[in-house]
Design a protein around this motif. Structure first.
Motif, PDB file in Angstrom:
ATOM      1  N   LEU A   1      -1.166 -17.080   3.523  1.00 25.01           N
ATOM      2  CA  LEU A   1      -0.095 -16.191   3.433  1.00 25.01           C
ATOM      3  C   LEU A   1      -0.530 -14.847   2.618  1.00 25.01           C
ATOM      4  N   LEU A   2      -1.457 -14.983   1.846  1.00 29.08           N
ATOM      5  CA  LEU A   2      -1.926 -13.875   0.888  1.00 29.08           C
ATOM      6  C   LEU A   2      -3.214 -13.160   1.571  1.00 29.08           C
ATOM      7  N   PRO A   3      -3.293 -11.904   1.421  1.00 28.59           N
ATOM      8  CA  PRO A   3      -4.446 -10.921   1.811  1.00 28.59           C
ATOM      9  C   PRO A   3      -5.603 -11.278   0.939  1.00 28.59           C
ATOM     10  N   SER A   4      -5.603 -11.712  -0.031  1.00 22.61           N
ATOM     11  CA  SER A   4      -7.023 -12.206  -0.923  1.00 22.61           C
ATOM     12  C   SER A   4      -6.449 -13.304  -1.806  1.00 22.61           C
ATOM     13  N   SER A   5      -7.074 -14.432  -1.522  1.00 22.61           N
ATOM     14  CA  SER A   5      -6.951 -15.617  -2.211  1.00 22.61           C
ATOM     15  C   SER A   5      -8.129 -16.385  -2.462  1.00 22.61           C
TER      16      SER A   5
END
Length: 405
Positions: free
Chosen positions: A65-69
């Motif tokens: 769900l996160l753009p960068s993780s």
């Protein structure tokens, strides 16, 4: 989400509703489909591995769900705890929550926070609680702004915390015993006239019984947000320092801009050596340090800006409790204490302008406790330095070399 929310608030879990149609076996040992080997669900190793698998599954879903993780937290034997203590993950989630389109009912990140809080993993629930200051700040700022946006996603998370707390209290208020100063203490002789009054106990209502709510109404908004902040306070000893820093910064913004009342306690006592001054520049220094940390983690552009908001006692009471912990907690970092000191002073200035006696008494007491604590720490540090200077060093004995003939 709606079904889970309604079942959580009503007190009926999905498992209990399905018990009438699905029969559970009477024993804890089940046979494996392939080899018929028994699997003991009571085995601690099996339960431990199952909890880790569930936590890793939740974290992998969060990463999608996160753009960068960073999925490095899943490699730990305690992935939920690693996620809680990861500053990179915190600022990445904060950036997504702070986007203008966040907070709607179909927001996947709000759905993840909601479902994760309803899980049985304690560390995963702590992860959700660590974002309550940020979520509350964004929600209250948008509610009191002129921009009309859907915030049902934020409200679902707040209602999940409110429903859990309502269920745990069981419809009972939180009471505290108040000492009766008119009665003699154990170290004084009691009068015969007051013997009947000694049996009277003074009880104060710290929090009234909570009612079940299925939606955030305008008349119940302050109570619901206050209960969510109280849940955060109950677990504040487990919260990371960056979450506490965010809360202190938001609390200072909620109180409003600086005014001369903020510097009322910065006056010295006539002894410049033993006095400690905490100027308003502390907030700028703390904010600068937080900004540097956020820039390193890509959180500088979307950081939410706090705004001055109404502070009814339902919200102000847990806010003062949290600030008290951040200010006086012995294990808190100095930057957390400095940020809390500035926030408490702004709260005191706000209470003084609004003539709120409860808030004035609480914030003024915290300011004086903080001031005396800093004075004591400074005197102790000076005494330690003087003792080290005055301690004579032992003369070094000359070396004696033995030479054999």
């Amino acid at each position: 989400m709606d079904f889970q929310l309604n079942s959580q608030i009503s007190g009926d879990s999905p498992s209990s509703s399905a018990s009438s149609t699905v029969q559970t076996p009477s024993t804890s040992n089940h046979h494996h489909q392939n080899g018929g080997a028994p699997i003991n669900n009571n085995d601690p190793m099996h339960s431990w591995w199952e909890s880790i698998s569930k936590a890793r599954s939740r974290i992998h879903l969060l990463s999608s769900l996160l753009p960068s993780s960073d999925d490095s937290t899943t490699d730990s034997d305690r992935p939920a705890r690693s996620l809680l203590l990861s500053p990179g993950a915190y600022f990445s989630i904060s950036s997504s929550l702070s986007s203008p389109s966040s907070g709607a009912g179909d927001d996947p990140l709000c759905n993840w926070l909601y479902d994760t809080f309803l899980s049985s993993d304690t560390d995963l629930r702590l992860v959700v609680l660590s974002f309550i200051p940020l979520l509350s700040s964004i929600y209250l700022s948008r509610i009191h702004s002129s921009i009309s946006t859907s915030l049902s996603g934020f409200e679902a998370v707040l209602l999940a915390l409110y429903g859990a707390e309502t269920k745990s209290r069981g419809g009972k208020p939180i009471l505290i015993s108040i000492p009766d100063l008119s009665q003699p203490s154990l170290y004084h002789k009691s009068n015969s006239r007051s013997s009947n009054a000694q049996n009277r106990s003074l009880v104060g209502v710290l929090s009234p019984p909570l009612e079940h709510e299925i939606a955030v109404k305008s008349t119940k908004r302050a109570c619901i947000v206050g209960v969510a902040l109280d849940c955060y306070y109950k677990q504040i000893s487990h919260m990371p320092s960056w979450s506490k820093l965010d809360f202190c910064k938001f609390a200072a913004d909620w109180a409003g801009q600086d005014c001369p009342c903020v510097s009322e306690f910065d006056e010295t006592d006539g002894n410049s050596e033993n006095s400690v001054e905490i100027s308003n520049g502390d907030l700028e220094r703390v904010s600068e340090a937080m900004e540097n940390l956020r820039i390193e983690n890509g959180y500088d552009e979307l950081r939410p800006k706090g705004a001055r908001i109404p502070l009814p006692w339902e919200i102000l009471q847990p806010v003062i409790r949290i600030l008290g912990h951040c200010l006086l907690g012995p294990l808190n970092a100095e930057d957390v204490k400095d940020a809390a000191s500035v926030a408490v002073k702004r709260m005191y200035a706000r209470a003084s302008h609004e003539l709120n006696p409860q808030a004035i008494l609480a914030t003024r007491s915290l300011i004086q406790l903080d001031r005396k604590g800093r004075q004591t720490a400074k005197i102790a540090a000076a005494a330690t330095v003087m003792s080290n200077v005055n301690t004579p060093s032992k003369a070094k004995k000359p070396e004696i070399l033995l030479v054999s003939k």
